[in-house]
Design an enzyme around this catalytic site. Structure first.
Site, PDB file in Angstrom:
ATOM      1  N   LEU A 530       0.813  -1.214   0.000  1.00  0.00           N
ATOM      2  CA  LEU A 530       0.000   0.000   0.000  1.00  0.00           C
ATOM      3  C   LEU A 530       0.841   1.257   0.000  1.00  0.00           C
ATOM      4  CD1 LEU A 530      -2.747  -1.012   2.600  1.00  0.00           C
ATOM      5  CD2 LEU A 530      -2.921  -1.044   0.112  1.00  0.00           C
ATOM      6  N   GLY A 531       2.034   1.193   0.570  1.00  0.00           N
ATOM      7  CA  GLY A 531       2.887   2.377   0.620  1.00  0.00           C
ATOM      8  C   GLY A 531       4.083   2.138   1.513  1.00  0.00           C
ATOM      9  N   GLY A 533       6.465   4.041   4.452  1.00  0.00           N
ATOM     10  CA  GLY A 533       6.546   5.146   5.386  1.00  0.00           C
ATOM     11  C   GLY A 533       7.937   5.308   5.938  1.00  0.00           C
ATOM     12  N   GLY A 534       8.057   6.193   6.911  1.00  0.00           N
ATOM     13  CA  GLY A 534       9.362   6.485   7.473  1.00  0.00           C
ATOM     14  C   GLY A 534       9.975   5.308   8.200  1.00  0.00           C
ATOM     15  N   GLY A 536       8.823   1.881   7.760  1.00  0.00           N
ATOM     16  CA  GLY A 536       8.637   0.584   7.131  1.00  0.00           C
ATOM     17  C   GLY A 536       7.603   0.622   6.029  1.00  0.00           C
ATOM     18  N   LYS A 552       1.602  -3.214   8.905  1.00  0.00           N
ATOM     19  CA  LYS A 552       2.759  -2.324   8.905  1.00  0.00           C
ATOM     20  C   LYS A 552       3.979  -3.135   9.338  1.00  0.00           C
ATOM     21  CE  LYS A 552       4.519   1.895  11.158  1.00  0.00           C
ATOM     22  NZ  LYS A 552       4.213   2.931  12.153  1.00  0.00           N
ATOM     23  N   ASP A 663       3.530  13.690  14.950  1.00  0.00           N
ATOM     24  CA  ASP A 663       3.770  13.512  13.506  1.00  0.00           C
ATOM     25  C   ASP A 663       2.464  13.560  12.725  1.00  0.00           C
ATOM     26  OD1 ASP A 663       5.410  13.247  11.294  1.00  0.00           O
ATOM     27  OD2 ASP A 663       5.351  11.061  11.317  1.00  0.00           O
TER      28      ASP A 663
END
Length: 858
Positions: A530-531, A533-534, A536, A552, A663
């Site tokens: 899906l994407g 991130g910072g 993982g 995640k 964040d």
């Protein structure tokens, strides 16, 4: 999926349909004029004239009738638009469909068929079918088709529409992109079948190969692993020597599906989910560097999964043609045979490469009657044969593909085919020795693990006996506690395939087994990603009971260690609010740190707000469709920012422990099916006591641009730090621009500063996202109020910023707002290199979209 002008036209036509009568057919005595439409009998498609831009040019097209947002699937007069609304569609005396204009003596468009006299009579009938096919029948019996639009596709393949070719009739079915986003004329991207060698599909851009599907494997294209999903559509493949074509039908007719050639150079498979009223992308290609045609040159292999190396390498037995170029990451020259290699000599053989997209089959030969062993022998007998493979995947593989010459455009997938590369005796010996060593390395653990396990059990038994002896034969306490109501019974862990109840978080969240997490993410496949991130990568997964989840997986190189991991697990487990993402469990096994969340199908806010989507590690954010932000009307945007505000208020005030997120940004706001926001990613959050509202740290974490100045510069964080981040997010939602957006070269501000300058000049509505349709004075007033609230949140001094409870009150009520002071980070100055830095004082602070993990506080 076109622009707003088409949308307005379709809404107008829909109103006409509701108020008047319409039909799906017309005959030779009738015509379809500019204000008329044909509607298929099931009201699935509409045919009529439309204008895709403000140019006033008119095209005859077909679009979906009940899809929110215009989706034009076919255009007749692509190369010759009308300049006014005087056009009409009719049938001429020769039996052709024509578009003519009252203001022009020339013919605008025609089917241009040459019919025999017996084929044409006085009663031809034109009908728009529910498939989206416009058909010209010989007569009212509708048994003989004279012409159909499915034989002349535009930029879209619909169900039951062929793509391919037929040799005997010299017919080709292909789809060509629009020239631009709002220009239906033929563009420079064409998706079509390649008639040479073993058939495959190509996307050509400017006449050159841009992307290739790979050959047909029996159930899918070799280069599209996503086609393994057989629950959406059935695919029909024809390759009988005369016709080569591919069509598809929908298994679930409530799902609309299109294959579109985008003017930017991609082939996009889009599915419309009727229950959710939205288009969802199934795949888009090319989507990463390895997808682009021949990325690594002849005889090169592109592997996007290499974590520590460049993605290009040479096939076994080959070396870079220009080594110096490869060191500069220029691999277009590809690879050549190793120096001194002796092909067609005794001792040579083949080396297998697993999980590949098979090379370009334009120069390949196929024999569907051969077995794989016969294929190897045939290739070995021909000195020009460089590789072979099974032609299909079905039944363990069947048929024989053999390549003669260079191997072009090959890459690896998590799931792919096996190819056998011809190598000389020396290379074969090296590969065999290397595989043998790797095999020995695997054998050692296989032997040692059971031996060590047995030894451990013996030691454990020995220790137990000693303890029992010292205790005088007393029994050890039960590993599982007895229940109070029944002392003789023993509570046991749940017998499930997915949960490991022997491990829980402090808050009682269940722990998933690593094998189970791997199962429901298809072994963390790229297609489920899906994407990134910072800390993982996030994957989509489906549990055994059908529950969709977001997984995640923290990177082993991530700076988020056990402390941050336990923090996120224990924190989210205690937080229960409709605007916070819900955690379902975690996995802490074999050095893996994995979090399992509820799956939110609309993903993150930034995908809608900025029209960007991250597809993989190798491809950063790429623009798929900037009109996606048009789905966020003002009411949806207001509901999103209100929901985020309520979620933060809960964290700061209503939860048992005061939580500071640290964040908050658009990519950390997820959207459910109803576009309701949920705050996610609590790995950096801090818990405070009920009477504590701030703290200090020497580990500054967060994302520049969203970080308050006191936190970024001094390490001081508080609930007002989150308020600052919310203010930035609010301004982004209103403007549709990122905090890092730059304006004209003479400007000295970032986004917040630009809002401030426009506010002072009374011109702040100039920066409101143009895709927001705000027609009522009440809505304009609401937008202005939100801008003022945003500026109040980003004021430089924390004491000047409101609390989130005050923000929620201001958003939901009519009240007099204070005048905002100058926001932080508004001054930018040029450095010696001519670039621009952002600063609130003399010290410069960069603003970007990267999440930082550790910065020493001042």
């Amino acid at each position: 999926m076109r622009n707003e002008t088409v949308l307005l036209l379709i809404l107008l036509l829909s109103a006409l349909l509701r108020s008047g009568s319409s039909s799906d057919t017309f005959n030779a005595t009738q015509s379809i004029r500019d204000a008329d439409v044909l509607v298929s009998v099931g009201e699935t498609f509409v045919l009529g004239f439309f204008s895709p831009s403000d140019s006033g040019q008119r095209f005859l097209g077909i679009w979906y009738a009940r899809v929110s947002g215009p989706t034009v699937v076919w255009v007749a007069n692509r190369e010759n638009p009308l300049n006014d609304s005087s056009g009409a569609l009719s049938v001429d005396s020769l039996g052709n469909l024509i578009i003519s204009s009252n203001n022009s003596a020339s013919l605008v468009w025609s089917t241009n068929n040459s019919f025999l006299p017996a084929e044409v009579n006085s009663s031809p009938v034109v009908q728009l079918l529910d498939s989206g096919n416009l058909v010209l029948y010989q007569d009212v019996d509708k048994k003989v088709i004279l012409w159909q639009s499915f034989d002349h596709p535009a930029d879209t393949q619909l169900p039951n529409m062929k793509i391919g070719y037929k040799k005997t009739s010299s017919r080709t079915w292909s789809i060509t992109s629009w020239r631009s986003y709002d220009d239906p004329r033929p563009g420079n991207c064409t998706y079509m079948a390649d008639p040479t060698g073993y058939p495959q599909m190509f996307l050509y851009k400017d006449g050159a190969p841009h992307w290739r599907t790979g050959p047909w494997t029996g159930s899918r294209w070799s280069g599209i692993p996503e086609m393994r999903n057989k629950y959406i559509f059935n695919v029909f493949f024809v390759n009988d020597g005369d016709e080569f074509s591919i069509t598809y039908t929908m298994i679930n007719t409530s799902i609309l599906s299109t294959l579109v050639v985008n003017e930017t150079g991609t082939v996009d498979r889009m599915n419309w989910i009727e229950q959710e009223h939205r288009w969802t992308p199934m795949y888009s290609a090319p989507g990463e560097p390895c997808d682009y045609y021949n990325q690594c040159g002849p005889n090169g292999l592109c592997d996007p999964y290499k974590a520590d190396q460049y993605m290009c390498s040479c096939f076994p037995g080959f070396q870079p043609r220009y080594p110096n170029h490869w060191s500069l990451r220029d691999t277009t020259g590809g690879c050549v045979r190793n120096t001194g290699a002796s092909i067609c000599q005794s001792g040579e053989g083949f080396v297998s490469i697993n999980n590949t997209k098979l090379p370009d089959t334009s120069i390949a030969q196929v024999n569907m009657t051969m077995t794989l062993m016969e294929c190897e022998s045939a290739c070995l007998r021909n000195c020009s044969c460089t590789a072979y493979a099974s032609a299909t995947e079905s039944g363990g593989g069947s048929g024989c593909l053999m390549w003669y010459g260079e191997l072009n455009d090959s890459r690896t997938f998590n799931i792919g085919q096996q190819i056998y590369i011809r190598v000389d005796a020396a290379e074969l010996a090296r590969e065999t020795k290397m595989n043998s060593r790797n095999g020995d390395k695997k054998v050692i653990p296989e032997i040692m693990v059971p031996v060590l396990a047995a030894a451990f059990l013996l030691v454990l038994v020995f220790v137990i006996l000693i303890i029992r002896h010292r205790r005088g034969g007393r029994r050890l306490p039960a590993l599982w506690p007895r229940t109070p109501n029944n002392p003789s019974s023993v509570a046991k862990p749940l017998d499930t395939k997915e949960l490991d109840r022997t491990s829980k978080s402090d808050a009682g969240l269940p722990s998933f087994k690593l094998s189970s997490v791997a199962d429901f993410t298809d072994n963390f496949s790229l297609s489920n990603r899906l994407g990134v991130g910072g800390f993982g990568t996030v994957y989509k997964g489906v549990m055994s009971d059908g529950t969709e989840v977001a997984v995640k997986r923290l990177s082993e190189f991530s700076r988020q260690g056990d402390e941050e991991f336990k923090n996120e697990v224990n924190l989210i487990a205690r937080l229960q609010h409709r605007n916070l993402v819900r955690m379902l469990g975690f996995c802490l096994e074999d050095n893996e740190k994995i979090l399992v969340y509820e799956y939110l199908p609309n993903k993150s806010l930034d995908a809608f707000l900025f029209g960007w989507l991250t597809l993989s590690n190798w491809v950063g954010p790429i623009c798929l469709d900037k009109s996606k932000k048009s789905l966020l009307d003002w009411r949806i945007r207001f509901d999103i920012l209100t929901g985020v505000a309520r979620g933060l208020m809960y964290l700061h005030q209503d939860s048992r422990l005061r939580v500071i997120h640290r964040d908050l940004k658009a990519s950390n706001v997820l959207l459910d099916t109803a576009m309701q926001p949920k705050i996610s990613d609590f790995g950096m959050a801090r818990m405070c006591g009920g009477d504590q509202s701030e703290g200090t740290t020497n580990r500054v974490v967060g994302t520049y641009g969203y970080m308050s100045p006191e936190y970024a510069m001094e390490g001081v964080f508080s609930v007002k730090s989150d308020v600052y981040s919310f203010g930035i997010l609010l301004l982004e939602i209103i403007s549709g621009k990122k905090i890092s957006s730059y304006y004209d070269e003479g400007s000295s501000t970032n986004l917040a500063g630009h809002f401030w300058e426009l506010w002072k000049g009374g011109r702040c509505m100039e920066i409101v996202d143009e895709s927001i349709a705000v027609d009522e004075p009440h809505s304009w007033k609401e937008v202005l109020k939100c801008i003022q609230i945003g500026l109040l949140c980003v004021q430089e001094l924390p004491t000047d910023r409101p609390t989130m409870s005050t923000v929620v009150f201001m958003l939901g009520n009519e009240t007099v707002l204070a005048s905002p002071q100058q926001p932080a980070y508004t001054i930018r100055k040029k450095n010696n290199m001519g670039t621009t830095n952002n600063s609130s004082s003399d010290s410069a602070a960069s603003i970007n979209q990267a999440t930082i993990s550790i910065i020493e506080g001042r």
